[in-house]
Write a protein that holds these residues in place. Sequence first.
Motif, PDB file in Angstrom:
ATOM      1  N   MET A  46       0.811  -1.211   0.000  1.00 27.19           N
ATOM      2  CA  MET A  46       0.000   0.000   0.000  1.00 27.19           C
ATOM      3  C   MET A  46       0.851   1.270   0.000  1.00 27.19           C
ATOM      4  O   MET A  46       0.442   2.289  -0.544  1.00 27.19           O
ATOM      5  CB  MET A  46      -0.910   0.018   1.237  1.00 27.19           C
ATOM      6  N   TYR A  47       2.038   1.203   0.637  1.00 28.79           N
ATOM      7  CA  TYR A  47       2.799   2.427   0.875  1.00 28.79           C
ATOM      8  C   TYR A  47       4.297   2.245   0.633  1.00 28.79           C
ATOM      9  O   TYR A  47       4.845   1.161   0.794  1.00 28.79           O
ATOM     10  CB  TYR A  47       2.628   2.887   2.327  1.00 28.79           C
ATOM     11  N   LEU A  48       4.921   3.370   0.331  1.00 28.03           N
ATOM     12  CA  LEU A  48       6.362   3.543   0.417  1.00 28.03           C
ATOM     13  C   LEU A  48       6.577   4.268   1.738  1.00 28.03           C
ATOM     14  O   LEU A  48       5.894   5.252   2.027  1.00 28.03           O
ATOM     15  CB  LEU A  48       6.870   4.400  -0.754  1.00 28.03           C
ATOM     16  N   TYR A  49       7.513   3.777   2.548  1.00 30.59           N
ATOM     17  CA  TYR A  49       7.744   4.337   3.881  1.00 30.59           C
ATOM     18  C   TYR A  49       9.077   5.067   3.935  1.00 30.59           C
ATOM     19  O   TYR A  49      10.072   4.574   3.413  1.00 30.59           O
ATOM     20  CB  TYR A  49       7.761   3.222   4.934  1.00 30.59           C
ATOM     21  N   PHE A  50       9.065   6.211   4.612  1.00 35.66           N
ATOM     22  CA  PHE A  50      10.299   6.902   4.960  1.00 35.66           C
ATOM     23  C   PHE A  50      10.489   6.690   6.450  1.00 35.66           C
ATOM     24  O   PHE A  50       9.625   7.064   7.251  1.00 35.66           O
ATOM     25  CB  PHE A  50      10.217   8.400   4.643  1.00 35.66           C
ATOM     26  N   VAL A  51      11.594   6.070   6.829  1.00 32.59           N
ATOM     27  CA  VAL A  51      11.860   5.762   8.231  1.00 32.59           C
ATOM     28  C   VAL A  51      12.537   6.970   8.874  1.00 32.59           C
ATOM     29  O   VAL A  51      13.691   7.288   8.565  1.00 32.59           O
ATOM     30  CB  VAL A  51      12.749   4.509   8.379  1.00 32.59           C
ATOM     31  N   THR A  83       9.744  -3.220  -6.083  1.00 32.63           N
ATOM     32  CA  THR A  83       9.228  -3.651  -7.378  1.00 32.63           C
ATOM     33  C   THR A  83       7.725  -3.830  -7.323  1.00 32.63           C
ATOM     34  O   THR A  83       7.004  -3.402  -8.228  1.00 32.63           O
ATOM     35  CB  THR A  83       9.911  -4.965  -7.814  1.00 32.63           C
ATOM     36  N   HIS A  84       7.258  -4.454  -6.253  1.00 30.22           N
ATOM     37  CA  HIS A  84       5.819  -4.706  -6.137  1.00 30.22           C
ATOM     38  C   HIS A  84       5.043  -3.418  -5.869  1.00 30.22           C
ATOM     39  O   HIS A  84       3.917  -3.259  -6.347  1.00 30.22           O
ATOM     40  CB  HIS A  84       5.560  -5.760  -5.055  1.00 30.22           C
ATOM     41  N   PHE A  85       5.628  -2.495  -5.130  1.00 39.47           N
ATOM     42  CA  PHE A  85       4.993  -1.191  -4.908  1.00 39.47           C
ATOM     43  C   PHE A  85       4.892  -0.432  -6.233  1.00 39.47           C
ATOM     44  O   PHE A  85       3.827   0.081  -6.594  1.00 39.47           O
ATOM     45  CB  PHE A  85       5.789  -0.374  -3.886  1.00 39.47           C
ATOM     46  N   ALA A  86       5.985  -0.372  -6.971  1.00 35.76           N
ATOM     47  CA  ALA A  86       6.014   0.376  -8.232  1.00 35.76           C
ATOM     48  C   ALA A  86       5.054  -0.212  -9.258  1.00 35.76           C
ATOM     49  O   ALA A  86       4.380   0.524  -9.982  1.00 35.76           O
ATOM     50  CB  ALA A  86       7.431   0.408  -8.793  1.00 35.76           C
ATOM     51  N   ASN A  87       4.985  -1.546  -9.319  1.00 36.57           N
ATOM     52  CA  ASN A  87       4.133  -2.213 -10.306  1.00 36.57           C
ATOM     53  C   ASN A  87       2.747  -2.551  -9.782  1.00 36.57           C
ATOM     54  O   ASN A  87       1.921  -3.078 -10.520  1.00 36.57           O
ATOM     55  CB  ASN A  87       4.815  -3.493 -10.804  1.00 36.57           C
ATOM     56  N   GLN A  88       2.517  -2.296  -8.484  1.00 34.55           N
ATOM     57  CA  GLN A  88       1.248  -2.618  -7.826  1.00 34.55           C
ATOM     58  C   GLN A  88       0.862  -4.084  -8.037  1.00 34.55           C
ATOM     59  O   GLN A  88      -0.237  -4.416  -8.460  1.00 34.55           O
ATOM     60  CB  GLN A  88       0.140  -1.656  -8.280  1.00 34.55           C
ATOM     61  N   THR A  89       1.831  -4.966  -7.722  1.00 38.93           N
ATOM     62  CA  THR A  89       1.628  -6.407  -7.770  1.00 38.93           C
ATOM     63  C   THR A  89       1.782  -6.982  -6.363  1.00 38.93           C
ATOM     64  O   THR A  89       2.282  -6.314  -5.462  1.00 38.93           O
ATOM     65  CB  THR A  89       2.660  -7.071  -8.713  1.00 38.93           C
ATOM     66  N   ARG A  90       1.373  -8.207  -6.190  1.00 36.13           N
ATOM     67  CA  ARG A  90       1.433  -8.856  -4.878  1.00 36.13           C
ATOM     68  C   ARG A  90       2.884  -9.057  -4.442  1.00 36.13           C
ATOM     69  O   ARG A  90       3.691  -9.599  -5.187  1.00 36.13           O
ATOM     70  CB  ARG A  90       0.731 -10.209  -4.907  1.00 36.13           C
ATOM     71  N   ALA A  91       3.163  -8.621  -3.226  1.00 30.10           N
ATOM     72  CA  ALA A  91       4.527  -8.704  -2.680  1.00 30.10           C
ATOM     73  C   ALA A  91       4.862 -10.136  -2.274  1.00 30.10           C
ATOM     74  O   ALA A  91       3.991 -10.910  -1.888  1.00 30.10           O
ATOM     75  CB  ALA A  91       4.666  -7.781  -1.480  1.00 30.10           C
ATOM     76  N   LEU A 103       7.347   6.854  11.178  1.00 28.62           N
ATOM     77  CA  LEU A 103       7.413   6.725   9.728  1.00 28.62           C
ATOM     78  C   LEU A 103       6.572   7.792   9.050  1.00 28.62           C
ATOM     79  O   LEU A 103       5.607   8.297   9.616  1.00 28.62           O
ATOM     80  CB  LEU A 103       6.873   5.352   9.293  1.00 28.62           C
ATOM     81  N   LEU A 104       6.945   8.090   7.821  1.00 26.85           N
ATOM     82  CA  LEU A 104       6.087   8.842   6.916  1.00 26.85           C
ATOM     83  C   LEU A 104       5.734   7.867   5.801  1.00 26.85           C
ATOM     84  O   LEU A 104       6.608   7.135   5.326  1.00 26.85           O
ATOM     85  CB  LEU A 104       6.817  10.053   6.331  1.00 26.85           C
ATOM     86  N   ARG A 105       4.467   7.837   5.393  1.00 26.96           N
ATOM     87  CA  ARG A 105       4.103   6.903   4.338  1.00 26.96           C
ATOM     88  C   ARG A 105       3.338   7.637   3.234  1.00 26.96           C
ATOM     89  O   ARG A 105       2.631   8.605   3.482  1.00 26.96           O
ATOM     90  CB  ARG A 105       3.287   5.743   4.887  1.00 26.96           C
ATOM     91  N   VAL A 106       3.524   7.115   2.013  1.00 28.83           N
ATOM     92  CA  VAL A 106       2.848   7.683   0.851  1.00 28.83           C
ATOM     93  C   VAL A 106       2.333   6.532  -0.008  1.00 28.83           C
ATOM     94  O   VAL A 106       3.055   5.556  -0.244  1.00 28.83           O
ATOM     95  CB  VAL A 106       3.786   8.633   0.059  1.00 28.83           C
ATOM     96  N   SER A 107       1.095   6.638  -0.440  1.00 30.27           N
ATOM     97  CA  SER A 107       0.519   5.617  -1.313  1.00 30.27           C
ATOM     98  C   SER A 107       1.063   5.807  -2.728  1.00 30.27           C
ATOM     99  O   SER A 107       1.603   6.865  -3.073  1.00 30.27           O
ATOM    100  CB  SER A 107      -1.007   5.725  -1.326  1.00 30.27           C
ATOM    101  N   LYS A 108       0.893   4.802  -3.561  1.00 31.25           N
ATOM    102  CA  LYS A 108       1.352   4.882  -4.960  1.00 31.25           C
ATOM    103  C   LYS A 108       0.616   6.008  -5.673  1.00 31.25           C
ATOM    104  O   LYS A 108       1.234   6.795  -6.399  1.00 31.25           O
ATOM    105  CB  LYS A 108       1.114   3.532  -5.651  1.00 31.25           C
TER     106      LYS A 108
END
Length: 191
Positions: A46-51, A83-91, A103-108
């Motif tokens: 769902m998200y890319l996280y910045f720690v 890869t799965h975040f960028a392509n929106q495929t199952r991790a 954390l800071l999180r951002v959706s695709k």
Amino acid sequence: MHTKLIEVITQYVTLSDQEKVLCTRYLEPISCPKNSVIEEEGKVPMYLYFVVSGFVRLFHYNDKGDEVTTHINCPPGFITSYTHFANQTRAEENVECVTACELLRVSKASLDLLIEQSSAFKDFSIHVFQQSLSYNEKRARELATLTAEQRYLRLMDEYPEVLHHVPMQYIASFLGMNPKSLSRIRKQIIR
């Protein structure tokens, strides 16, 4: 929390005041307790996280059902199943907070909007993904060419804070060895 991210970004690109506002609009701050799985394998990340603070790992289960740690993040930095975040495929892996984390999180979808609205964020996003590729290539090369002791010594040298905050079984798995081997190596180094 956004201040830390803006500091990291501005090491590579210049942000206008408007772009800093976009950063705070699109990246959501969250706090996660120790040992919480924030992305599960078999699902689209769902998200890319910045720690901002804390330690996060990527792991999957091997065919024996054992956890295999493939990445340990040191703050500040980004983490997800890229890869799965960028392509929106199952991790194929889980994202877990090893310690309590800020954390800071951002959706695709939000990241795409941010990149569309800001060339600086587009440039920085490309930089982050290039860094991820470089890191993974370096890691694969080290696992193939360095001895277990050399891998541990390199981790000690490059990321000493991991050794103080991450359980040894995760570090051993990350280094491609079992905990007994890591314990033996650590004892030899201390002598």
